[in-house]
Design an enzyme around this catalytic site. Structure first.
Site, PDB file in Angstrom:
ATOM      1  N   HIS A 189      29.985  27.544  46.822  1.00  0.00           N
ATOM      2  CA  HIS A 189      30.711  27.975  45.632  1.00  0.00           C
ATOM      3  C   HIS A 189      29.805  27.862  44.408  1.00  0.00           C
ATOM      4  O   HIS A 189      29.376  26.768  44.038  1.00  0.00           O
ATOM      5  CB  HIS A 189      31.960  27.117  45.415  1.00  0.00           C
ATOM      6  CG  HIS A 189      33.003  27.330  46.448  1.00  0.00           C
ATOM      7  ND1 HIS A 189      33.970  26.383  46.739  1.00  0.00           N
ATOM      8  CD2 HIS A 189      33.249  28.376  47.278  1.00  0.00           C
ATOM      9  CE1 HIS A 189      34.767  26.851  47.691  1.00  0.00           C
ATOM     10  NE2 HIS A 189      34.351  28.054  48.029  1.00  0.00           N
ATOM     11  N   ASP A 199      39.325  25.725  50.741  1.00  0.00           N
ATOM     12  CA  ASP A 199      38.659  26.962  51.141  1.00  0.00           C
ATOM     13  C   ASP A 199      37.798  26.703  52.376  1.00  0.00           C
ATOM     14  O   ASP A 199      37.001  25.777  52.406  1.00  0.00           O
ATOM     15  CB  ASP A 199      37.787  27.485  49.997  1.00  0.00           C
ATOM     16  CG  ASP A 199      37.195  28.857  50.298  1.00  0.00           C
ATOM     17  OD1 ASP A 199      37.865  29.644  50.997  1.00  0.00           O
ATOM     18  OD2 ASP A 199      36.077  29.136  49.831  1.00  0.00           O
ATOM     19  N   SER A 219      30.998  23.205  48.767  1.00  0.00           N
ATOM     20  CA  SER A 219      31.281  23.377  47.345  1.00  0.00           C
ATOM     21  C   SER A 219      30.699  22.197  46.581  1.00  0.00           C
ATOM     22  O   SER A 219      29.496  21.981  46.621  1.00  0.00           O
ATOM     23  CB  SER A 219      32.795  23.514  47.121  1.00  0.00           C
ATOM     24  OG  SER A 219      33.083  23.822  45.772  1.00  0.00           O
ATOM     25  N   THR A 220      31.531  21.390  45.920  1.00  0.00           N
ATOM     26  CA  THR A 220      31.043  20.278  45.106  1.00  0.00           C
ATOM     27  C   THR A 220      30.176  19.332  45.931  1.00  0.00           C
ATOM     28  O   THR A 220      30.604  18.827  46.955  1.00  0.00           O
ATOM     29  CB  THR A 220      32.227  19.497  44.507  1.00  0.00           C
ATOM     30  OG1 THR A 220      33.110  20.404  43.871  1.00  0.00           O
ATOM     31  CG2 THR A 220      31.741  18.466  43.506  1.00  0.00           C
ATOM     32  N   MET A 238      35.686  20.373  47.010  1.00  0.00           N
ATOM     33  CA  MET A 238      37.067  20.217  46.574  1.00  0.00           C
ATOM     34  C   MET A 238      37.914  21.363  47.102  1.00  0.00           C
ATOM     35  O   MET A 238      37.449  22.502  47.192  1.00  0.00           O
ATOM     36  CB  MET A 238      37.102  20.201  45.043  1.00  0.00           C
ATOM     37  CG  MET A 238      38.454  19.895  44.427  1.00  0.00           C
ATOM     38  SD  MET A 238      38.909  18.153  44.587  1.00  0.00           S
ATOM     39  CE  MET A 238      37.638  17.391  43.572  1.00  0.00           C
TER      40      MET A 238
END
Length: 364
Positions: free
Chosen positions: A210, A306, A184-185, A303
């Site tokens: 994401h 997930d 993600s991030t 973050m």
């Protein structure tokens, strides 16, 4: 998060600056220290007080946001949230910003700022708070490991479907290998590091990053121009094969299935899982069910949690699992949660993950 977050807003529209400041000032943990109409003015304000987070537009006079971002990342890496319109051009520019070191982005509408104020305020505040916890990094291009360098499904994924065993196809066993990656991030940069280091012939890869719709196709196309392997946004029914990486489309889930001895992907609509669509857990759980010990699962910077439970399912099914280590993560959230669940066999720095992927492919 107890400490105050100091925010600088940089946007050439006075109305947008006012709206963003109004949204952020509602949260007691956030203080807008300044707003600037362009990066030149922003640099002057940063000399007086350096922000914890910068909310940055990309199309501005005197200096564009990408140039300003690169300057910040080279001189004093600071979390940057891009605030851009979700157009094809805007998405491409935002992808350039993420590649240059921005940690997140929010969508700014061309019209209807009042609606933005009421509908997207929570997203903006959450993005700023998450950015404040990140440690932005400027990654260099990885060296290649070689000597030289949409038709979507009409089916819909339900929450119950996430845990439903995927169809195994005609054969009960297969020796084909697959690598599943969730991030993600900070993942846009991290994926570039590992995928550009892979040789042309390597394990088939399935990826959830994401990212909203429109962004994933541009992201995949950009990586495809940089990598020896083929990288593309996944289409329903695409075969997972050596030398190919499939990235889940933004706004849809992706699952691994099998047709005979071959792996394929399903691209499905459905509700968000862990607040995300695509969700890493959806992908990882399907890989556990379909590939088992023939899989390698990798959870990287991001973050939240997930993918943690899905990676544990992969681990319990006999798959090898890797977590990106804290020092090399922009946000050590998703890997930390997977470690807590004892889902990770080994934690590795980002620059060693590609070598493990190659080793996984080469071992018998």
């Amino acid at each position: 998060m107890a400490h105050e977050i100091k925010v600088l807003i940089v946007d050439d529209s006075a109305v947008v600056r006012q709206v963003l400041a109004a949204i952020l000032s509602k949260d007691p943990q956030i203080r807008v220290i300044a707003a600037a109409a362009d990066p030149i003015l922003a640099q002057e304000k940063m000399l007086a007080e350096w922000p914890d987070v910068i909310v940055l537009d990309v199309e501005m006079p005197r200096m564009d946001g990408i140039t300003f971002l690169k300057k910040i990342m080279a001189e004093r890496p600071t979390p940057v949230v891009i605030c851009s319109t979700l157009t094809e051009k805007g998405a491409e520019t935002t992808m350039q910003a993420l590649a240059a070191g921005a940690v997140s982005y929010v969508t700014k509408p061309k019209l209807g700022l009042k609606d933005f104020l009421s509908e997207s305020s929570a997203e903006l505040i959450r993005s700023v708070k998450q950015a404040a916890q990140s440690r932005p990094k400027q990654f260099g291009r990885a060296v290649s490991a070689t000597t030289s360098p949409s038709a979507l499904a009409s089916a819909t994924l339900t929450v119950a479907h996430v845990d439903k065993p995927a169809p195994l196809g005609a054969l009960a066993r297969t020796t084909d290998k697959v690598i599943a990656i969730g991030t993600s991030t900070g993942g846009t940069q991290a994926l570039e590091v590992i995928l550009t280091a892979l040789p042309r012939v390597s394990v088939g890869i399935v990826i959830v990053q994401h990212m909203p719709e429109k962004f994933t196709a541009l992201f995949a196309n950009r990586l495809n121009t940089l990598c020896e392997i083929e990288v593309r946004e996944a289409r329903h029914g695409d075969r997972v094969m050596p030398g190919r990486a499939l990235i889940a489309p933004g706004g849809l889930h992706m699952r691994l299935t099998r047709s005979g001895a071959y792996y394929q992907v399903e691209v499905l609509d459905g509700p968000p899982v862990n607040r995300h669509k695509p969700s890493v857990d959806v992908l990882f759980k399907s890989v556990a069910q379909v590939a088992g010990r023939n899989a390698l699962g990798i959870i990287m910077t991001g973050m939240g949690d997930d993918g943690a439970r899905g990676l544990r399912d992969m681990h319990d099914a006999g798959a090898n699992t890797i977590g990106q280590d804290e020092a090399s993560c922009v946000v050590y959230g998703m890997p930390r949660e997977a470690v807590k669940l004892e889902a990770v066999d080994v934690e590795l720095p980002l620059d060693r993950i590609a070598a493990e992927m190659i080793r996984f492919y080469q071992k018998g």
